[in-house]
Write an enzyme that holds these catalytic residues in place. Structure first.
Site, PDB file in Angstrom:
ATOM      1  N   TYR A 172       0.767  -1.213   0.023  1.00 45.15           N
ATOM      2  CA  TYR A 172      -0.078  -0.100   0.146  1.00 45.15           C
ATOM      3  C   TYR A 172       0.984   1.402   0.197  1.00 45.15           C
ATOM      4  O   TYR A 172       0.346   2.324  -0.243  1.00 45.15           O
ATOM      5  CB  TYR A 172      -0.832  -0.029   1.073  1.00 45.15           C
ATOM      6  CG  TYR A 172      -0.144  -0.069   2.580  1.00 45.15           C
ATOM      7  CD1 TYR A 172       0.270   1.201   3.094  1.00 45.15           C
ATOM      8  CD2 TYR A 172      -0.260  -1.039   3.263  1.00 45.15           C
ATOM      9  CE1 TYR A 172       0.669   1.118   4.424  1.00 45.15           C
ATOM     10  CE2 TYR A 172       0.558  -1.070   4.672  1.00 45.15           C
ATOM     11  CZ  TYR A 172       0.868   0.002   5.024  1.00 45.15           C
ATOM     12  OH  TYR A 172       1.461  -0.167   6.108  1.00 45.15           O
ATOM     13  N   HIS A 181       3.749  10.775  -5.703  1.00 46.57           N
ATOM     14  CA  HIS A 181       3.946  12.005  -5.144  1.00 46.57           C
ATOM     15  C   HIS A 181       5.060  12.772  -5.308  1.00 46.57           C
ATOM     16  O   HIS A 181       5.257  13.960  -5.088  1.00 46.57           O
ATOM     17  CB  HIS A 181       3.198  11.695  -3.656  1.00 46.57           C
ATOM     18  CG  HIS A 181       1.718  11.262  -3.303  1.00 46.57           C
ATOM     19  ND1 HIS A 181       0.789  12.192  -3.584  1.00 46.57           N
ATOM     20  CD2 HIS A 181       1.289  10.132  -3.435  1.00 46.57           C
ATOM     21  CE1 HIS A 181      -0.228  11.521  -3.322  1.00 46.57           C
ATOM     22  NE2 HIS A 181       0.015  10.408  -3.319  1.00 46.57           N
ATOM     23  N   ASP A 188      -3.688  13.260  -3.551  1.00 47.23           N
ATOM     24  CA  ASP A 188      -4.912  12.527  -2.941  1.00 47.23           C
ATOM     25  C   ASP A 188      -5.791  13.742  -2.866  1.00 47.23           C
ATOM     26  O   ASP A 188      -5.670  14.683  -2.118  1.00 47.23           O
ATOM     27  CB  ASP A 188      -4.346  11.786  -1.781  1.00 47.23           C
ATOM     28  CG  ASP A 188      -3.432  10.924  -1.932  1.00 47.23           C
ATOM     29  OD1 ASP A 188      -3.348  10.427  -3.086  1.00 47.23           O
ATOM     30  OD2 ASP A 188      -2.609  10.705  -1.155  1.00 47.23           O
ATOM     31  N   GLU A 237      -7.605   2.900  -5.606  1.00 49.51           N
ATOM     32  CA  GLU A 237      -7.629   4.318  -4.892  1.00 49.51           C
ATOM     33  C   GLU A 237      -8.375   5.373  -5.562  1.00 49.51           C
ATOM     34  O   GLU A 237      -7.764   5.873  -6.330  1.00 49.51           O
ATOM     35  CB  GLU A 237      -6.086   4.617  -4.493  1.00 49.51           C
ATOM     36  CG  GLU A 237      -5.373   3.696  -3.653  1.00 49.51           C
ATOM     37  CD  GLU A 237      -3.914   4.518  -3.224  1.00 49.51           C
ATOM     38  OE1 GLU A 237      -3.229   3.777  -2.602  1.00 49.51           O
ATOM     39  OE2 GLU A 237      -3.520   5.439  -3.696  1.00 49.51           O
ATOM     40  N   HIS A 240      -6.827   8.965  -5.414  1.00 57.75           N
ATOM     41  CA  HIS A 240      -5.242   8.988  -5.998  1.00 57.75           C
ATOM     42  C   HIS A 240      -5.399   9.519  -7.472  1.00 57.75           C
ATOM     43  O   HIS A 240      -5.677   8.662  -8.023  1.00 57.75           O
ATOM     44  CB  HIS A 240      -4.281   8.100  -5.685  1.00 57.75           C
ATOM     45  CG  HIS A 240      -2.875   8.290  -6.128  1.00 57.75           C
ATOM     46  ND1 HIS A 240      -1.759   8.621  -5.430  1.00 57.75           N
ATOM     47  CD2 HIS A 240      -2.446   8.329  -7.602  1.00 57.75           C
ATOM     48  CE1 HIS A 240      -1.015   8.642  -6.020  1.00 57.75           C
ATOM     49  NE2 HIS A 240      -1.221   8.718  -7.580  1.00 57.75           N
TER      50      HIS A 240
HETATM   51 ZN    ZN Z   1      -1.658   9.168  -3.370  1.00 54.64          ZN
END
Ligand code: ZN
Length: 274
Positions: A172, A181, A188, A237, A240
């Site tokens: 994760y 990132h 996010d 996700e 994201h």
């Molecule tokens: Zn993220």
């Protein structure tokens, strides 16, 4: 599970070489293609897309002079490229720092003017437009976490390893150098009230649905979609999002695919795991 992936990979190899759109049903193109060497086929088809030359050359550029930090990892040669593929296979150079970071004028779930509020110029400006458009439709979004320096990613990853062990942490959290990132192109997001920040429940909100339908109009993709875990190497996700530019985002959206598939670079490890 494996067969469709391999079939899609083989087909998209052909399609990328042929420099045409992702039309899997059109066999006529095969004949055209065989008349010319594949390295010189950029003029074989007229296409309304002006970037057909670019798409014929879609490749992950790797710097072979850098010794990889980990087995199976390769270091990217063009980390500043907007649609750069950063994943469990392709790592940013250790010393990479984007040179056009700024603070986009959007709300975050915190007030401080700190690192994780920053993004690269093009991505941040697109984010501002997207959040404004969302507001007009009563979708209240806020940033949770955007840019992360390499040092920050090292700290985050090490904390997860301490808590859960390295194997679990890797499912994760990204190894330092492999987090999107660190590109300054990913963020996010969550609802404006901050509920469900980086949690699965965000996926059930109207804001998440709006994002999934409209993010590509602003050059963003849902980077780790549901059902693509074996390709991206990450669980779903919905929060994201990743800036890849409008053309790339539109193509990925329309073909219901991923950045890995866009480059025909499905990680070997991810495929064999399942
Ligand atoms: Zn993220």
């Amino acid at each position: 599970m494996l067969k469709p992936i391999f079939a899609a990979t083989a087909l998209s190899t052909f399609i990328l070489l042929a420099g045409c759109s992702l039309d899997l049903s059109n066999d006529d193109k095969k004949e055209q293609k065989e008349e010319q060497p594949i390295s010189q086929d950029t003029e074989t088809e007229t296409n309304e897309k002006s970037d057909s030359n670019e798409s014929a050359q879609r490749q992950v550029e790797v710097d072979t002079t850098v010794k990889p930090a980990q087995k199976g990892l390769q270091t990217l040669a063009e980390p500043e490229s907007i649609p750069v593929l950063v994943n469990k296979q392709y790592s940013l150079p250790e010393d990479y720092k984007p040179d056009d970071l700024f603070y986009p004028k959007v709300d975050f779930i915190f007030q401080d003017k700190i690192e994780k509020r920053m993004m690269r110029k093009e991505a941040g400006e697109a984010l501002e437009k997207m959040f404004q458009a969302a507001e007009k439709e009563n979708m209240h979004l806020a940033g949770v976490s955007a840019y992360r320096s390499h040092q920050t990613q090292i700290s985050i990853f090490n904390n997860y390893v301490k808590r859960d062990g390295e194997e679990k942490a890797k499912t994760y959290s990204a190894l330092p150098g492999t987090s999107e990132h660190e590109t300054g192109l990913a963020i996010d997001v969550t609802t404006h009230d901050g509920a469900c920040a980086a949690q699965d429940c965000f996926g059930d909100t109207n804001e998440a649905t709006w994002l999934a339908e409209h993010a590509h109009e602003y050059g963003y993709i849902i980077r780790y979609p549901k059902g693509k875990e074996s390709i991206t190497g990450y669980k779903y996700e919905p929060w994201h999002i990743r800036y890849v530019g409008v053309d790339t985002a539109a193509e990925i959206f329309e073909t219901n695919s991923t950045l890995e598939e866009f480059y025909n670079a499905v990680p070997v490890q991810a495929v064999t795991d399942k």
